[in-house]
Design a protein around this motif. Structure first.
Motif, PDB file in Angstrom:
ATOM      1  N   CYS B  23      -7.439 -50.750   7.359  1.00 28.79           N
ATOM      2  CA  CYS B  23      -8.251 -50.161   8.413  1.00 28.79           C
ATOM      3  C   CYS B  23      -8.497 -51.202   9.489  1.00 28.79           C
ATOM      4  N   ALA B  24      -8.416 -50.777  10.740  1.00 23.91           N
ATOM      5  CA  ALA B  24      -8.708 -51.682  11.851  1.00 23.91           C
ATOM      6  C   ALA B  24      -9.435 -50.913  12.942  1.00 23.91           C
ATOM      7  N   GLN B  25     -10.345 -51.619  13.641  1.00 23.12           N
ATOM      8  CA  GLN B  25     -11.061 -51.005  14.763  1.00 23.12           C
ATOM      9  C   GLN B  25     -11.024 -51.953  15.962  1.00 23.12           C
ATOM     10  N   ASP B  26     -10.967 -51.343  17.130  1.00 20.53           N
ATOM     11  CA  ASP B  26     -10.896 -52.151  18.357  1.00 20.53           C
ATOM     12  C   ASP B  26     -12.115 -51.918  19.247  1.00 20.53           C
ATOM     13  N   MET B  27     -13.239 -51.527  18.647  1.00 19.58           N
ATOM     14  CA  MET B  27     -14.451 -51.237  19.422  1.00 19.58           C
ATOM     15  C   MET B  27     -15.457 -52.383  19.349  1.00 19.58           C
ATOM     16  N   ASN B  28     -15.049 -53.495  18.760  1.00 17.75           N
ATOM     17  CA  ASN B  28     -15.915 -54.672  18.638  1.00 17.75           C
ATOM     18  C   ASN B  28     -17.193 -54.377  17.830  1.00 17.75           C
ATOM     19  N   HIS B  29     -17.065 -53.443  16.862  1.00 15.20           N
ATOM     20  CA  HIS B  29     -18.207 -53.116  16.015  1.00 15.20           C
ATOM     21  C   HIS B  29     -18.401 -54.164  14.926  1.00 15.20           C
ATOM     22  N   ASN B  30     -19.667 -54.401  14.588  1.00 12.67           N
ATOM     23  CA  ASN B  30     -19.954 -55.349  13.512  1.00 12.67           C
ATOM     24  C   ASN B  30     -19.747 -54.736  12.134  1.00 12.67           C
ATOM     25  N   SER B  31     -20.070 -53.462  11.981  1.00 12.39           N
ATOM     26  CA  SER B  31     -20.130 -52.856  10.647  1.00 12.39           C
ATOM     27  C   SER B  31     -18.950 -51.919  10.413  1.00 12.39           C
TER      28      SER B  31
END
Lengths: 113, 115
Positions: B23-31
């Motif tokens: 899983c990867a996210q590009d929204m700069n979320h911490n959690s």
């Protein structure tokens, strides 16, 4: 008692109808509330956050009653594209740096022509 | 801006095999979070990571391990798959959008079947 409880439905309504869903939650210390929609075999998508004063987004209105610990979602002028499962979601962890969400099992809505 | 991405989309395993869901996210979320969804059970939290470098158990952690590789990536590992782990797995990430509001955004899911 489930932590977040919803009527599973299904609700079958004609296009143009107004439909309302309710949800109750068990933890009075809960801080954040949301409605998500989930289409068949897809991921949940945030529909709207629910604020204490109530809020509206186009045809959708969400209300929160902290005293009675329930949340509602009203959909006006239903469209065929509103057919989905609506998930009531509560953050019981409070305003911490993460949000452990508790999901209701969802209410199924079918809008027919 | 892809949001939250997951791989693979589908997987079939035999009992006892292992695999890692990415899983990867590009929204700069911490959690970041891992859920499973089963018919009639709703979404249940497996593990979460409040911030880079931390992970904690959720409601149903048995049989799973996680790694928060960096701020963007959070993987879920099944060491020895069992038929009871047949499910749809969703990854999510969250960021602060209000005083006490952290909205979560989900990836498209991985459909896992264990035979």
């Amino acid at each position: 008692r489930k932590e977040v409880e919803q009527d599973p439905g299904p609700f079958n309504v004609p296009e143009g109808a107004t439909v309302a869903f309710n949800c109750t939650y068990s933890n009075s210390a809960s801080q954040s509330f949301f409605w998500y929609r989930q289409d068949c075999r897809k991921e949940p998508k945030l529909l709207m956050s629910v604020y204490s004063s109530g809020n509206e987004d186009g045809r959708f209105t969400a209300q929160l009653n902290r005293a009675s610990q329930y949340i509602s979602l009203l959909i006006r002028d239903s469209k065929l594209s509103d057919s989905a499962t609506y998930l009531c979601v509560v953050n019981m962890a409070g305003g911490t740096s993460y949000g452990k969400l508790t999901f209701g099992q969802g209410t199924i809505l079918t809008v027919h022509p | 801006n892809a949001g939250v991405t997951q791989t693979p989309k589908f997987q079939v395993l035999k009992t006892g095999q292992s695999m890692t869901l990415q899983c990867a996210q590009d929204m700069n979320h911490n959690s970041m979070y891992w859920y499973r969804q089963d018919p009639g059970m709703g979404l249940r939290l497996i593990y979460y990571s409040a911030s880079e470098g931390t992970t904690d158990k959720g409601e149903v952690p048995n049989g799973y391990n996680v790694s928060r590789l960096n701020k963007r990536e959070f993987s879920l590992r099944l060491e020895s798959a069992a038929p009871s782990q047949t499910s749809v797995y969703f990854c999510a990430s969250s960021g602060k959008t209000g005083t006490n509001t952290y909205e979560q955004y989900f990836g498209p899911g991985t459909r896992l079947t264990v035979t």
